[in-house]
Motif scaffolding. Structure first.
Motif, PDB file in Angstrom:
ATOM      1  N   VAL A  18      10.755   8.898  -6.345  1.00 38.27           N
ATOM      2  CA  VAL A  18      11.352   7.745  -7.018  1.00 38.27           C
ATOM      3  C   VAL A  18      12.274   7.003  -6.052  1.00 38.27           C
ATOM      4  O   VAL A  18      12.232   5.772  -5.938  1.00 38.27           O
ATOM      5  N   ILE A  19      13.102   7.777  -5.335  1.00 39.14           N
ATOM      6  CA  ILE A  19      13.996   7.179  -4.333  1.00 39.14           C
ATOM      7  C   ILE A  19      13.189   6.456  -3.270  1.00 39.14           C
ATOM      8  O   ILE A  19      13.499   5.329  -2.863  1.00 39.14           O
ATOM      9  N   ALA A  20      12.120   7.112  -2.786  1.00 37.58           N
ATOM     10  CA  ALA A  20      11.276   6.509  -1.758  1.00 37.58           C
ATOM     11  C   ALA A  20      10.626   5.227  -2.256  1.00 37.58           C
ATOM     12  O   ALA A  20      10.534   4.230  -1.533  1.00 37.58           O
ATOM     13  N   LEU A  21      10.189   5.251  -3.508  1.00 38.28           N
ATOM     14  CA  LEU A  21       9.536   4.081  -4.087  1.00 38.28           C
ATOM     15  C   LEU A  21      10.510   2.920  -4.218  1.00 38.28           C
ATOM     16  O   LEU A  21      10.197   1.776  -3.864  1.00 38.28           O
ATOM     17  N   VAL A  22      11.712   3.215  -4.707  1.00 38.09           N
ATOM     18  CA  VAL A  22      12.736   2.174  -4.836  1.00 38.09           C
ATOM     19  C   VAL A  22      13.130   1.644  -3.458  1.00 38.09           C
ATOM     20  O   VAL A  22      13.234   0.428  -3.237  1.00 38.09           O
ATOM     21  N   LEU A  42      -3.866  17.022  -2.589  1.00 39.38           N
ATOM     22  CA  LEU A  42      -4.295  15.645  -2.827  1.00 39.38           C
ATOM     23  C   LEU A  42      -3.185  14.657  -2.482  1.00 39.38           C
ATOM     24  O   LEU A  42      -3.431  13.625  -1.836  1.00 39.38           O
ATOM     25  N   ALA A  43      -1.951  14.958  -2.877  1.00 42.28           N
ATOM     26  CA  ALA A  43      -0.822  14.072  -2.581  1.00 42.28           C
ATOM     27  C   ALA A  43      -0.577  13.965  -1.076  1.00 42.28           C
ATOM     28  O   ALA A  43      -0.300  12.882  -0.551  1.00 42.28           O
ATOM     29  N   THR A  83       1.338   6.860  -6.846  1.00 45.19           N
ATOM     30  CA  THR A  83       0.280   7.810  -7.185  1.00 45.19           C
ATOM     31  C   THR A  83       0.751   9.248  -6.969  1.00 45.19           C
ATOM     32  O   THR A  83       0.519  10.127  -7.810  1.00 45.19           O
ATOM     33  N   SER A  84       1.433   9.484  -5.844  1.00 44.60           N
ATOM     34  CA  SER A  84       1.949  10.824  -5.560  1.00 44.60           C
ATOM     35  C   SER A  84       2.998  11.228  -6.589  1.00 44.60           C
ATOM     36  O   SER A  84       3.079  12.393  -6.990  1.00 44.60           O
ATOM     37  N   LEU A  85       3.809  10.263  -7.028  1.00 46.78           N
ATOM     38  CA  LEU A  85       4.821  10.539  -8.045  1.00 46.78           C
ATOM     39  C   LEU A  85       4.164  10.990  -9.354  1.00 46.78           C
ATOM     40  O   LEU A  85       4.621  11.939  -9.999  1.00 46.78           O
ATOM     41  N   ALA A  86       3.099  10.311  -9.743  1.00 46.28           N
ATOM     42  CA  ALA A  86       2.402  10.677 -10.982  1.00 46.28           C
ATOM     43  C   ALA A  86       1.840  12.096 -10.887  1.00 46.28           C
ATOM     44  O   ALA A  86       1.992  12.911 -11.812  1.00 46.28           O
ATOM     45  N   SER A 109       0.830  -1.208   0.000  1.00 53.57           N
ATOM     46  CA  SER A 109       0.000   0.000   0.000  1.00 53.57           C
ATOM     47  C   SER A 109       0.865   1.258   0.000  1.00 53.57           C
ATOM     48  O   SER A 109       0.537   2.246  -0.669  1.00 53.57           O
ATOM     49  N   ASN A 110       1.982   1.241   0.764  1.00 51.47           N
ATOM     50  CA  ASN A 110       2.883   2.389   0.766  1.00 51.47           C
ATOM     51  C   ASN A 110       3.430   2.654  -0.629  1.00 51.47           C
ATOM     52  O   ASN A 110       3.546   3.798  -1.069  1.00 51.47           O
ATOM     53  N   ARG A 111       3.778   1.595  -1.332  1.00 51.29           N
ATOM     54  CA  ARG A 111       4.342   1.754  -2.667  1.00 51.29           C
ATOM     55  C   ARG A 111       3.297   2.304  -3.640  1.00 51.29           C
ATOM     56  O   ARG A 111       3.616   3.110  -4.518  1.00 51.29           O
ATOM     57  N   ARG A 112       2.061   1.863  -3.493  1.00 56.29           N
ATOM     58  CA  ARG A 112       0.999   2.391  -4.362  1.00 56.29           C
ATOM     59  C   ARG A 112       0.779   3.883  -4.104  1.00 56.29           C
ATOM     60  O   ARG A 112       0.586   4.664  -5.037  1.00 56.29           O
ATOM     61  N   LEU A 113       0.805   4.267  -2.833  1.00 57.53           N
ATOM     62  CA  LEU A 113       0.631   5.676  -2.498  1.00 57.53           C
ATOM     63  C   LEU A 113       1.773   6.515  -3.062  1.00 57.53           C
ATOM     64  O   LEU A 113       1.554   7.607  -3.601  1.00 57.53           O
TER      65      LEU A 113
END
Length: 303
Positions: A59-63, A136-137, A20-23, A13-17
């Protein structure tokens, strides 16, 4: 004697959030760059630059979040949760560099006030779009940032963008109503000044985690007192509390139990009580206890 419950900070769920925020951030960044080029606004360009670093940070957070989800192994017995901390460290460094760049550019603009035209209308529209997207993010990341230092780093950067967009909106209104273009450079300086405390706070937390300090809000003496109230426990020593990352505290201690508890085979019951106490009262899901008979600590000290 261990309890190896999962920490729950590495969920998909964290990765999905984050994705979405990255987009959202990437789209608004492009809009702001175009808007800055059309309006000539430094504040809008600064906010776009902040958006760019936010995109890189996300991106760093997602990786890092993906890496942190990898299971523990014989080489890394705690798994890869510290990857989140290193991601947050990079985020903090990016924020510091960004603030210096914005401040220098803003001072240059102030020294050459009146030589640059700023289109307040375009500036206002683009800043308003940025404000809505950042709000929103932030809403998407608000819950997850309480459990993950890495997501918190991304959350703080998005929050900075929201405040920055608000500052740009105010500057645009000033320019539209009075024609005073230095308001643009002043808004840029405000954005730079706003970034620094957040960056320092994030880096301080990273240093605290890497330095294995006791997590904020936890007190060793309070934990010791809770342990001593457990029936059969006589003493507790060699207490250590640290965290792998935000929301993942780790605890270890040597606990002296009385001879009667040893004779009657109650050590397992005491261990269960101790682990339950740590989990219930201090949210520690990974705890290690060494149960000892009276006098064992003196023997250790002698050796």
């Amino acid at each position: 004697m261990h309890d190896h419950a999962p920490t729950g900070i590495r969920g998909a769920s964290n990765r999905r959030l984050l994705a979405t925020s990255l987009a959202l951030t990437s789209v608004v960044m492009v809009v702001q760059i175009v808007g800055a080029a059309l309006s000539g606004s430094l504040a809008l360009l600064a906010d776009a630059a902040h958006m760019f670093t936010d995109s890189a940070a996300l991106v760093i957070a997602l990786v890092a979040s993906t890496v942190a989800a990898r299971p523990a192994n014989d080489r890394r017995t705690f798994g890869y949760q510290r990857a989140e901390v290193f991601g947050a460290l990079v985020n903090g460094a990016i924020l510091i560099v960004l603030s210096v760049w914005v401040a220098v550019e803003a001072v240059v603009r102030l020294l050459h006030a009146g030589t640059v035209e700023v289109a307040g209308g375009a500036m206002l529209v683009v800043a308003a779009i940025g404000l809505g997207a950042n709000a929103l993010a932030m809403w998407l990341l608000s819950a997850a940032q309480r459990r993950s230092i890495n997501v918190r780093g991304a959350y703080l950067e998005v929050m900075g963008d929201l405040i920055g967009s608000a500052a740009v909106i105010i500057a645009a209104i000033v320019i539209l109503t009075t024609g005073w273009t230095p308001a643009d450079a002043i808004a840029s300086l405000f954005i730079a000044a706003m970034i620094v405390p957040r960056a320092i706070g994030l880096l301080r937390e990273v240093v605290s985690v890497l330095g294995e300090s006791v997590p904020r809000g936890m007190h060793v003496q309070t934990i010791r007192e809770h342990i001593l109230t457990t029936p059969g426990v006589q003493d507790v020593h060699d207490v250590h509390v640290w965290q792998l990352t935000r929301g993942a505290p780790v605890f270890s201690a040597h606990v002296v139990i009385d001879d009667e508890a040893l004779r009657t085979g109650r050590s397992g019951e005491i261990l269960t009580r101790l682990q339950g106490c740590l989990a219930q009262h201090f949210d520690v899901e990974h705890s290690t206890f060494q149960l000892e008979p009276a006098g064992h600590a003196d023997h250790d000290a002698h050796d």
